[in-house]
Design a protein around this motif. Structure first.
Motif, PDB file in Angstrom:
ATOM      1  N   ALA A 106       2.720 -32.257  -5.665  1.00 36.81           N
ATOM      2  CA  ALA A 106       1.415 -32.257  -6.335  1.00 36.81           C
ATOM      3  C   ALA A 106       0.822 -30.878  -6.135  1.00 36.81           C
ATOM      4  O   ALA A 106       0.526 -30.488  -5.005  1.00 36.81           O
ATOM      5  N   ARG A 107       0.692 -30.110  -7.211  1.00 37.85           N
ATOM      6  CA  ARG A 107       0.211 -28.733  -7.114  1.00 37.85           C
ATOM      7  C   ARG A 107      -1.213 -28.665  -7.642  1.00 37.85           C
ATOM      8  O   ARG A 107      -1.443 -28.877  -8.824  1.00 37.85           O
ATOM      9  N   VAL A 108      -2.149 -28.369  -6.776  1.00 35.51           N
ATOM     10  CA  VAL A 108      -3.561 -28.428  -7.135  1.00 35.51           C
ATOM     11  C   VAL A 108      -4.174 -27.037  -7.098  1.00 35.51           C
ATOM     12  O   VAL A 108      -4.262 -26.416  -6.041  1.00 35.51           O
ATOM     13  N   GLU A 109      -4.596 -26.555  -8.249  1.00 35.62           N
ATOM     14  CA  GLU A 109      -5.329 -25.292  -8.340  1.00 35.62           C
ATOM     15  C   GLU A 109      -6.818 -25.600  -8.204  1.00 35.62           C
ATOM     16  O   GLU A 109      -7.404 -26.276  -9.041  1.00 35.62           O
ATOM     17  N   MET A 110      -7.434 -25.096  -7.152  1.00 37.22           N
ATOM     18  CA  MET A 110      -8.829 -25.419  -6.892  1.00 37.22           C
ATOM     19  C   MET A 110      -9.782 -24.799  -7.910  1.00 37.22           C
ATOM     20  O   MET A 110     -10.914 -25.261  -8.052  1.00 37.22           O
ATOM     21  N   MET A 111      -9.332 -23.767  -8.631  1.00 40.98           N
ATOM     22  CA  MET A 111     -10.152 -23.231  -9.710  1.00 40.98           C
ATOM     23  C   MET A 111     -10.405 -24.301 -10.776  1.00 40.98           C
ATOM     24  O   MET A 111     -11.387 -24.242 -11.511  1.00 40.98           O
ATOM     25  N   ASP A 112      -9.508 -25.276 -10.850  1.00 37.38           N
ATOM     26  CA  ASP A 112      -9.607 -26.317 -11.861  1.00 37.38           C
ATOM     27  C   ASP A 112     -10.117 -27.648 -11.306  1.00 37.38           C
ATOM     28  O   ASP A 112     -10.181 -28.636 -12.036  1.00 37.38           O
ATOM     29  N   ALA A 113     -10.455 -27.677 -10.036  1.00 35.11           N
ATOM     30  CA  ALA A 113     -10.913 -28.924  -9.433  1.00 35.11           C
ATOM     31  C   ALA A 113     -12.229 -29.368 -10.048  1.00 35.11           C
ATOM     32  O   ALA A 113     -13.075 -28.552 -10.438  1.00 35.11           O
ATOM     33  N   ASP A 114     -12.408 -30.658 -10.132  1.00 34.85           N
ATOM     34  CA  ASP A 114     -13.613 -31.217 -10.748  1.00 34.85           C
ATOM     35  C   ASP A 114     -14.854 -30.843  -9.949  1.00 34.85           C
ATOM     36  O   ASP A 114     -14.878 -30.971  -8.724  1.00 34.85           O
ATOM     37  N   GLY A 115     -15.882 -30.374 -10.642  1.00 31.48           N
ATOM     38  CA  GLY A 115     -17.166 -30.087 -10.008  1.00 31.48           C
ATOM     39  C   GLY A 115     -17.313 -28.698  -9.433  1.00 31.48           C
ATOM     40  O   GLY A 115     -18.380 -28.359  -8.899  1.00 31.48           O
ATOM     41  N   ILE A 116     -16.272 -27.864  -9.539  1.00 33.02           N
ATOM     42  CA  ILE A 116     -16.364 -26.508  -8.998  1.00 33.02           C
ATOM     43  C   ILE A 116     -17.362 -25.688  -9.814  1.00 33.02           C
ATOM     44  O   ILE A 116     -17.328 -25.689 -11.046  1.00 33.02           O
ATOM     45  N   GLU A 117     -18.250 -24.991  -9.113  1.00 33.83           N
ATOM     46  CA  GLU A 117     -19.205 -24.100  -9.781  1.00 33.83           C
ATOM     47  C   GLU A 117     -18.549 -22.733  -9.951  1.00 33.83           C
ATOM     48  O   GLU A 117     -18.076 -22.129  -8.995  1.00 33.83           O
ATOM     49  N   HIS A 118     -18.516 -22.259 -11.184  1.00 36.13           N
ATOM     50  CA  HIS A 118     -17.878 -20.988 -11.482  1.00 36.13           C
ATOM     51  C   HIS A 118     -18.901 -19.904 -11.785  1.00 36.13           C
ATOM     52  O   HIS A 118     -19.986 -20.182 -12.308  1.00 36.13           O
ATOM     53  N   LEU A 119     -18.537 -18.683 -11.463  1.00 29.97           N
ATOM     54  CA  LEU A 119     -19.320 -17.506 -11.796  1.00 29.97           C
ATOM     55  C   LEU A 119     -18.414 -16.495 -12.477  1.00 29.97           C
ATOM     56  O   LEU A 119     -17.220 -16.425 -12.178  1.00 29.97           O
ATOM     57  N   GLY A 120     -18.990 -15.710 -13.373  1.00 29.95           N
ATOM     58  CA  GLY A 120     -18.215 -14.679 -14.035  1.00 29.95           C
ATOM     59  C   GLY A 120     -18.109 -13.430 -13.190  1.00 29.95           C
ATOM     60  O   GLY A 120     -18.888 -13.208 -12.264  1.00 29.95           O
ATOM     61  N   LEU A 121     -17.116 -12.635 -13.511  1.00 29.65           N
ATOM     62  CA  LEU A 121     -16.969 -11.351 -12.833  1.00 29.65           C
ATOM     63  C   LEU A 121     -18.112 -10.431 -13.219  1.00 29.65           C
ATOM     64  O   LEU A 121     -18.638 -10.495 -14.328  1.00 29.65           O
ATOM     65  N   ARG A 122     -18.480  -9.550 -12.310  1.00 30.05           N
ATOM     66  CA  ARG A 122     -19.581  -8.617 -12.553  1.00 30.05           C
ATOM     67  C   ARG A 122     -19.037  -7.226 -12.884  1.00 30.05           C
ATOM     68  O   ARG A 122     -18.013  -6.811 -12.365  1.00 30.05           O
ATOM     69  N   ASP A 123     -19.771  -6.535 -13.735  1.00 31.51           N
ATOM     70  CA  ASP A 123     -19.484  -5.116 -13.935  1.00 31.51           C
ATOM     71  C   ASP A 123     -20.674  -4.332 -13.388  1.00 31.51           C
ATOM     72  O   ASP A 123     -21.606  -4.901 -12.824  1.00 31.51           O
ATOM     73  N   ASN A 124     -20.668  -3.045 -13.541  1.00 37.72           N
ATOM     74  CA  ASN A 124     -21.731  -2.213 -12.952  1.00 37.72           C
ATOM     75  C   ASN A 124     -23.108  -2.571 -13.486  1.00 37.72           C
ATOM     76  O   ASN A 124     -24.097  -2.571 -12.765  1.00 37.72           O
ATOM     77  N   ASP A 125     -23.183  -2.888 -14.791  1.00 38.02           N
ATOM     78  CA  ASP A 125     -24.482  -3.230 -15.371  1.00 38.02           C
ATOM     79  C   ASP A 125     -25.041  -4.499 -14.760  1.00 38.02           C
ATOM     80  O   ASP A 125     -26.244  -4.618 -14.518  1.00 38.02           O
ATOM     81  N   GLN A 126     -24.177  -5.470 -14.521  1.00 38.52           N
ATOM     82  CA  GLN A 126     -24.644  -6.724 -13.933  1.00 38.52           C
ATOM     83  C   GLN A 126     -25.118  -6.526 -12.506  1.00 38.52           C
ATOM     84  O   GLN A 126     -26.076  -7.146 -12.072  1.00 38.52           O
ATOM     85  N   PHE A 127     -24.452  -5.656 -11.761  1.00 36.85           N
ATOM     86  CA  PHE A 127     -24.930  -5.344 -10.416  1.00 36.85           C
ATOM     87  C   PHE A 127     -26.325  -4.741 -10.495  1.00 36.85           C
ATOM     88  O   PHE A 127     -27.200  -5.068  -9.713  1.00 36.85           O
ATOM     89  N   ASP A 128     -26.539  -3.835 -11.467  1.00 32.26           N
ATOM     90  CA  ASP A 128     -27.828  -3.161 -11.579  1.00 32.26           C
ATOM     91  C   ASP A 128     -28.946  -4.119 -11.945  1.00 32.26           C
ATOM     92  O   ASP A 128     -30.052  -4.051 -11.424  1.00 32.26           O
ATOM     93  N   SER A 129     -28.648  -5.021 -12.883  1.00 32.86           N
ATOM     94  CA  SER A 129     -29.723  -5.836 -13.443  1.00 32.86           C
ATOM     95  C   SER A 129     -30.106  -7.010 -12.563  1.00 32.86           C
ATOM     96  O   SER A 129     -31.219  -7.508 -12.652  1.00 32.86           O
ATOM     97  N   HIS A 130     -29.149  -7.508 -11.745  1.00 36.86           N
ATOM     98  CA  HIS A 130     -29.389  -8.730 -10.960  1.00 36.86           C
ATOM     99  C   HIS A 130     -29.919  -9.835 -11.846  1.00 36.86           C
ATOM    100  O   HIS A 130     -30.863 -10.538 -11.505  1.00 36.86           O
ATOM    101  N   ASP A 131     -29.314  -9.984 -13.005  1.00 37.09           N
ATOM    102  CA  ASP A 131     -29.796 -10.952 -13.982  1.00 37.09           C
ATOM    103  C   ASP A 131     -29.372 -12.356 -13.575  1.00 37.09           C
ATOM    104  O   ASP A 131     -28.279 -12.791 -13.866  1.00 37.09           O
TER     105      ASP A 131
END
Length: 421
Positions: A106-131
């Motif tokens: 049974a191979r379980v990828e936790m990125m796909d586990a039910d209920g996991i909260e995901h965030l996108g990768l940040r670039d320099n602009d996102q670091f600056d804006s803290h949006d």
């Protein structure tokens, strides 16, 4: 003389059997569980406590991003009943070994586990804006992904598997075997295949399509992968080139374990999976997962109280591994020296971060124990910034059930200590 020889032979066999008994695992009937990184190993150890002990592939100061499986570790995957890992977004080099060597597990990828909260990768602009609004959108997408997978699963005839997976709260966690029938002509037996189908992991369809090694006869898999890819293209229109291998899923940050709520979901997923593999110990796995949840919930409240007064503090991290922790507690970094630890920071990037440290009055710049601290020294030149240490893996912490809570605590203590002083 012949009788004496028989007696000696019998004694020798008895000695071998006694020696084997003394050296056998304490839990001979427990599932053979393989994990990748130390935090995932720690959560598995907590869930399996009193039943068995999981194995770990990436130990010590080894980095998961560029990890190479040793030949001596292959037997662990070959004999695995379950493999718990974050996914190819974090350890791309393990995707093929896990799918081929642990074909019956049974191979379980936790990125796909039910209920996991995901965030996108940040670039320099996102670091600056803290949006924070953007981050919340990513959170919503993380939960919507599972709705998308449910809809996608309805499009092909896997209703039984889908209902089974929803019942155990890890519906789209380990569906590798259909692909392995194409990749490995000698595939598992019918009984093993049925077992593996029960542990279907729908996201392998996506990974297989993205890496161009999926059989053409799986039309339903192509439809699922197409729908999934379209969703992610809409969510993350831009992916920074430096992220390279990190993210076949459209730019999701794979350091999911640094959000304590994700840690709880990971434990629940493990308990559900192990209960199916080893129903005799299902009650123990469930009790351990509940105990883990109580421990982490209490710790989460404690850390939140510690970091609450420090919101708005300015710091820079060595590489962007801490977004899940930062976002969860509202203490966002102002930048990262390196996007990934394997991609050496260019002179331009170092200069950019150096200017940011000076112009934004950055309080702290955090190094990591696994990597050379010289870059950090260069970045803080000409500023009043202090140097702290953060470690997303707990490389210097002792393996076991206590590592995960100790890891979260150490991050909080390090950030609070540096920002306060």
């Amino acid at each position: 003389m012949q009788n004496r020889t028989k007696i000696h032979s019998a004694l020798a066999v008895s000695a071998v059997l006694a020696s084997t008994a003394l050296t056998a695992p304490a839990f001979a009937d427990s599932p053979n569980v393989v994990t990748t990184i130390k935090p995932i190993h720690s959560i598995a150890a907590a869930v399996m406590e009193g039943v068995g002990t999981p194995h770990i592939l990436i130990d010590g100061a080894a980095s998961p991003h560029g990890f190479a499986l040793k030949p001596s570790q292959a037997f662990l995957l070959q004999g695995a009943d379950a493999v718990f890992w974050v996914g190819p977004e974090l350890t791309p080099s393990l995707e093929k070994p896990i799918s081929s060597m642990a074909a019956k597990a049974a191979r379980v990828e936790m990125m796909d586990a039910d209920g996991i909260e995901h965030l996108g990768l940040r670039d320099n602009d996102q670091f600056d804006s803290h949006d924070h609004g953007d981050h919340e959108d990513h959170d919503e997408h993380g939960h919507e992904d599972h709705e998308d997978h449910e809809k996608s699963a309805e499009k092909h005839d896997h209703d039984d598997d889908h209902d089974h997976e929803k019942e155990h709260a890890h519906k789209d966690e380990h569906d590798h075997d259909d692909d392995h029938k194409d990749e490995h002509a000698e595939g598992p037996s019918d009984e093993d295949h049925d077992h593996d189908k029960d542990h279907a992991h729908d996201h392998d369809d996506d990974h297989e399509k993205e890496h161009a090694h999926k059989g053409e006869d799986h039309d339903h898999e192509e439809e699922h992968a197409h729908d999934h890819d379209d969703d992610h293209k809409e969510e993350h229109a831009e992916v920074h080139d430096d992220h390279g291998h990190d993210h076949a899923h459209g730019g999701k940050d794979p350091h999911i374990w640094l959000n304590p709520e994700n840690g709880i979901k990971i434990a629940q997923t493990m308990a559900a999976t192990l209960s199916e593999i080893d129903p005799d110990h299902a009650a123990t796995y469930k009790a351990n997962a509940d105990k883990f949840e109580a421990t982490i919930t209490s710790l989460n409240a404690e850390i939140a109280g510690k970091l609450e007064p420090l919101k708005g503090g300015k710091f820079v991290v060595f590489h962007d591994a801490y977004h899940h922790f930062e976002h969860h507690y509202g203490v966002e970094a102002s930048g990262a020296i390196s996007v990934t630890p394997e991609a050496l920071a260019s002179a331009d990037r170092v200069s950019e971060i150096q200017n940011r440290v000076r112009s934004q009055n950055i309080t702290c710049v955090f190094q990591e124990p696994q990597f050379d601290s010289k870059l950090v020294s260069v970045v803080i030149e000409g500023s009043d910034a202090k140097v702290g240490t953060l470690d997303p893996l707990g490389t210097e912490l002792e393996n076991g059930p206590g590592l995960y809570p100790a890891l979260l605590t150490s991050l909080a203590v390090s950030i609070a200590g540096c920002l306060k002083s």
